[in-house]
Structures are given as C-alpha cells and as structure tokens.
Scaffold this motif. Structure first.
Motif: not given
Length: 100
Positions: A20-21, A54-60, A71-75, A94-96
C-alpha cells in the motif's frame, strides 16, 4: 475540471498481503470533488523465479480532499496459484486524478 497523472512504483516485495502506498496530488486551485482512475500498470515476479499468475490485486482510492490537495491510496499485490504471498514481485500503478 483538471486531470493530474500520478504513478506509484512498488519495489521487490514478498510478505503478508498487498503493498500500500499513498501520495498527495496538488491541483492549482482548491477543488470540491476528486476521483482516482487506474490508467495502467506493470507487474512482474522479481528475482528470476518463474511463476504463473494466480491473482493480481490493484485498487486506487481517494482518501481525502483538503483545498487543492488530494490524498490518493494505491494498493498492489501479486500471487501465484498457491495463493500465498511468498513470492517476490514488483511493478507500478499509473493513475489519473480528476478534480473539479
């Protein structure tokens, strides 16, 4: 409406769950609404090991808005078919960020 691009690099990691960042994006003027949208990613296993995805997890998510600051959180997490978090992986998100 304005759009600011942000990237989140994630270095080699293995552990007990996704990395998490957070980052603060600053718009030129105060805003009242914001959204974070995933625009791309890279993901790979590190260390020369050959694994099958197997599994890729991405969340913004937008965590907070204060004046011109958002403030943005990326997982980010990557597992092979074992389902465990025992393999080293890295990548980038990469996030907009859209503010109004």
């Amino acid at each position: 409406m304005q759009i600011i691009n942000q990237n989140f690099p994630f270095g080699p990691f293995s552990g007990s769950g996704p990395q998490v960042s957070q980052a603060t994006v600053t718009f030129p003027a105060p805003i009242t609404q914001a959204a974070a949208i995933l625009t791309g990613f890279t993901a790979e296993y590190s260390g020369g090991n050959d694994h099958h995805l197997g599994r890729l997890e991405i969340q913004v998510d937008v965590l907070s808005i204060s004046g011109a600051n958002v403030v943005i959180k990326a997982q980010f997490g990557l597992r092979d078919w074992s389902g465990n978090w025992d393999d080293q992986y890295d990548g980038q998100i990469f996030v907009s960020v859209i503010g109004e």
